[in-house]
Motif scaffolding. Structure first.
Motif, PDB file in Angstrom:
ATOM      1  N   GLY A  31      -5.418  20.679  -6.363  1.00  0.00           N
ATOM      2  CA  GLY A  31      -5.821  22.029  -6.705  1.00  0.00           C
ATOM      3  C   GLY A  31      -5.259  23.093  -5.800  1.00  0.00           C
ATOM      4  O   GLY A  31      -5.683  24.248  -5.864  1.00  0.00           O
ATOM      5  N   THR A  32      -4.287  22.702  -4.947  1.00  0.00           N
ATOM      6  CA  THR A  32      -3.684  23.698  -4.046  1.00  0.00           C
ATOM      7  C   THR A  32      -2.178  23.627  -4.193  1.00  0.00           C
ATOM      8  O   THR A  32      -1.596  22.562  -4.438  1.00  0.00           O
ATOM      9  CB  THR A  32      -4.053  23.398  -2.581  1.00  0.00           C
ATOM     10  OG1 THR A  32      -3.668  22.060  -2.273  1.00  0.00           O
ATOM     11  CG2 THR A  32      -5.558  23.558  -2.351  1.00  0.00           C
ATOM     12  N   PRO A  33      -1.508  24.764  -4.043  1.00  0.00           N
ATOM     13  CA  PRO A  33      -0.036  24.750  -4.162  1.00  0.00           C
ATOM     14  C   PRO A  33       0.632  24.122  -2.941  1.00  0.00           C
ATOM     15  O   PRO A  33       1.783  23.696  -3.021  1.00  0.00           O
ATOM     16  CB  PRO A  33       0.311  26.225  -4.292  1.00  0.00           C
ATOM     17  CG  PRO A  33      -0.806  26.947  -3.605  1.00  0.00           C
ATOM     18  CD  PRO A  33      -2.042  26.132  -3.838  1.00  0.00           C
ATOM     19  N   SER A  34      -0.068  24.066  -1.822  1.00  0.00           N
ATOM     20  CA  SER A  34       0.483  23.410  -0.621  1.00  0.00           C
ATOM     21  C   SER A  34      -0.662  23.075   0.308  1.00  0.00           C
ATOM     22  O   SER A  34      -1.757  23.672   0.228  1.00  0.00           O
ATOM     23  CB  SER A  34       1.501  24.312   0.089  1.00  0.00           C
ATOM     24  OG  SER A  34       0.877  25.473   0.589  1.00  0.00           O
ATOM     25  N   LEU A  71       3.881  11.586  -0.710  1.00  0.00           N
ATOM     26  CA  LEU A  71       3.966  11.479  -2.164  1.00  0.00           C
ATOM     27  C   LEU A  71       3.320  12.671  -2.868  1.00  0.00           C
ATOM     28  O   LEU A  71       3.687  13.006  -3.996  1.00  0.00           O
ATOM     29  CB  LEU A  71       3.288  10.184  -2.634  1.00  0.00           C
ATOM     30  CG  LEU A  71       3.898   8.884  -2.084  1.00  0.00           C
ATOM     31  CD1 LEU A  71       3.116   7.676  -2.602  1.00  0.00           C
ATOM     32  CD2 LEU A  71       5.362   8.782  -2.500  1.00  0.00           C
ATOM     33  N   ASP A  72       2.369  13.355  -2.224  1.00  0.00           N
ATOM     34  CA  ASP A  72       1.637  14.438  -2.885  1.00  0.00           C
ATOM     35  C   ASP A  72       1.148  15.405  -1.822  1.00  0.00           C
ATOM     36  O   ASP A  72       1.075  15.073  -0.629  1.00  0.00           O
ATOM     37  CB  ASP A  72       0.443  13.849  -3.665  1.00  0.00           C
ATOM     38  CG  ASP A  72      -0.195  14.868  -4.613  1.00  0.00           C
ATOM     39  OD1 ASP A  72       0.451  15.906  -4.889  1.00  0.00           O
ATOM     40  OD2 ASP A  72      -1.323  14.602  -5.059  1.00  0.00           O
ATOM     41  N   ASP A  73       0.840  16.600  -2.251  1.00  0.00           N
ATOM     42  CA  ASP A  73       0.157  17.518  -1.350  1.00  0.00           C
ATOM     43  C   ASP A  73      -1.326  17.427  -1.683  1.00  0.00           C
ATOM     44  O   ASP A  73      -1.768  17.756  -2.775  1.00  0.00           O
ATOM     45  CB  ASP A  73       0.666  18.952  -1.505  1.00  0.00           C
ATOM     46  CG  ASP A  73       0.415  19.507  -2.900  1.00  0.00           C
ATOM     47  OD1 ASP A  73       0.765  18.808  -3.872  1.00  0.00           O
ATOM     48  OD2 ASP A  73      -0.118  20.628  -2.987  1.00  0.00           O
ATOM     49  N   ASN A  74      -2.091  16.906  -0.754  1.00  0.00           N
ATOM     50  CA  ASN A  74      -3.531  16.721  -0.956  1.00  0.00           C
ATOM     51  C   ASN A  74      -4.282  17.730  -0.114  1.00  0.00           C
ATOM     52  O   ASN A  74      -3.784  18.127   0.965  1.00  0.00           O
ATOM     53  CB  ASN A  74      -3.945  15.300  -0.572  1.00  0.00           C
ATOM     54  CG  ASN A  74      -3.793  14.331  -1.744  1.00  0.00           C
ATOM     55  OD1 ASN A  74      -4.213  14.633  -2.872  1.00  0.00           O
ATOM     56  ND2 ASN A  74      -3.173  13.181  -1.480  1.00  0.00           N
ATOM     57  N   PRO A  75      -5.462  18.197  -0.516  1.00  0.00           N
ATOM     58  CA  PRO A  75      -6.174  17.776  -1.741  1.00  0.00           C
ATOM     59  C   PRO A  75      -5.618  18.437  -2.990  1.00  0.00           C
ATOM     60  O   PRO A  75      -4.831  19.377  -2.905  1.00  0.00           O
ATOM     61  CB  PRO A  75      -7.602  18.236  -1.455  1.00  0.00           C
ATOM     62  CG  PRO A  75      -7.427  19.437  -0.575  1.00  0.00           C
ATOM     63  CD  PRO A  75      -6.266  19.113   0.308  1.00  0.00           C
TER      64      PRO A  75
END
Length: 362
Positions: free
Chosen positions: A317-320, A311-315
């Motif tokens: 604050g990063t583009p990937s 659902l998201d790229d974690n953490p």
């Protein structure tokens, strides 16, 4: 009136013979006269009696005995014996004056096949040298002897998917007996039957153990049961024990596709296991904080392909971000292997839609 005993009718080979009796009468003063007469001397056939033979086991030797009676004390004899087992008749010759005989014969098998014992009739024909003859017979029982299994061994340890060699020795005094060996391999497979020709003394057979049964054990002791039967219903049993070991499955070629956030990755890989009956459980930790997932595969599965949505790229604050997917594969006999794959989940920039200003601003 004078008497004379004719011991035989000569010449040999006739049932009766004519004899000319010549007479010369001389008085005490040298006067003489001659005359002759003819008589027939007939052969008397010999008689067989008290014929008996001993019962035997297959490949045993019977003793055949009997009495010969013949008033012709110069007669010689020929005894023809048909032993009743399919062998060629035997001829035994006896000199004049013979009154008894003692002969032996070996019965290699109890015939016919398929019986535990058989009655065999021995037929005798006694002929003297002047064509006189007599016949007699006796019946004996020839009993089968059960074969014996010995020296049974099997490969002590085998991994699932491996081959066991089973060997042993067959002993049977019946040299004409054929054999049937039924082997229950102890792994749930159907019993196998192996047939061997007469005079077989050893055997060597192989079997592949596809799995260590029962399920959920790293190894299992298995008993191989053998039943050997000859063609006359005699049988023997024996057994051997082996240990069948589970082999852990192997994960390989594990890979996952890179995706954008809210996209689905495809996780794939290869499963290798020599235990062709093993089933599998694959636990996947996707590395994104979601609960691990378990996937079950049937026996014979060689590859897998599963999907998961990130659902998201974690953490934040990063583009990937890179994710590590951890896999643990377990077969139904506790064998296990682990592997991992990495993928990159990329952020997708937000997009503004059409802006609309509904009225002027002062």
């Amino acid at each position: 009136s004078e008497t004379h005993q004719y011991l035989d009718d000569n010449p040999t080979g006739t049932s009766s013979d004519n004899y000319a009796i010549s007479l010369t009468l001389t008085d005490d003063d040298t006067g003489s006269d001659t005359d002759n007469t003819t008589l027939t001397v007939s052969n008397v056939a010999p008689t067989l009696s008290a014929v008996a033979a001993t019962n035997v086991n297959e490949n045993g030797t019977t003793t055949l005995t009997g009495t010969i009676t013949d008033p012709g004390t110069l007669d010689t004899f020929s005894l023809v014996v048909n032993w009743g087992d399919g062998s060629a008749p035997q001829t035994f010759n006896y000199a004049a004056g013979t009154t008894s005989f003692n002969e032996t014969h070996t019965y290699l098998d109890d015939n016919p096949t398929g019986t535990a014992s058989d009655n065999v009739t021995i037929n005798l024909t006694l002929t003297d040298d002047d064509t006189g003859s007599d016949t007699d017979s006796d019946t004996i029982t020839v009993s089968n002897v059960a074969p014996t299994l010995s020296g049974v061994t099997a490969t002590a340890n085998v991994n699932e998917g491996g081959v066991v060699t089973l060997g042993g020795t067959i002993t049977d005094p019946g040299t004409l007996d054929t054999f049937s060996l039924v082997v229950n391999w102890g792994d749930g497979s159907a019993p196998q039957t192996f047939n061997y020709a007469a005079a077989t003394t050893t055997f060597s057979e192989t079997h592949t153990y596809q799995d260590d049964n029962p399920t959920a054990t790293p190894s299992d002791n298995i008993t191989i049961s053998l039943t050997l039967t000859d063609d006359d219903t005699g049988s023997d049993t024996d057994s051997a024990s082996i240990t069948a070991n589970n082999v852990a499955p192997t994960l390989s070629a594990v890979a996952a596709t890179n995706i954008n956030e809210n996209g689905s990755t495809t996780l794939s890989g290869t499963i290798t296991d020599p235990g062709t009956l093993d089933t599998f459980s694959l636990v996947v930790n996707w590395g994104d904080g979601s609960a691990p997932e378990t996937f079950n595969y049937g026996a014979g599965t060689a590859s897998f392909s599963e999907t998961h949505t990130y659902l998201d790229d974690n953490p934040t604050g990063t583009p990937s971000d890179g994710y590590t997917i951890s896999l643990s594969l377990t077969d139904d006999d506790t064998g296990n292997d682990t592997d991992s794959a990495t993928l990159t989940v990329s952020n997708v920039a937000p997009a503004l839609g059409s802006l609309i200003i509904s009225s002027p601003i002062n």
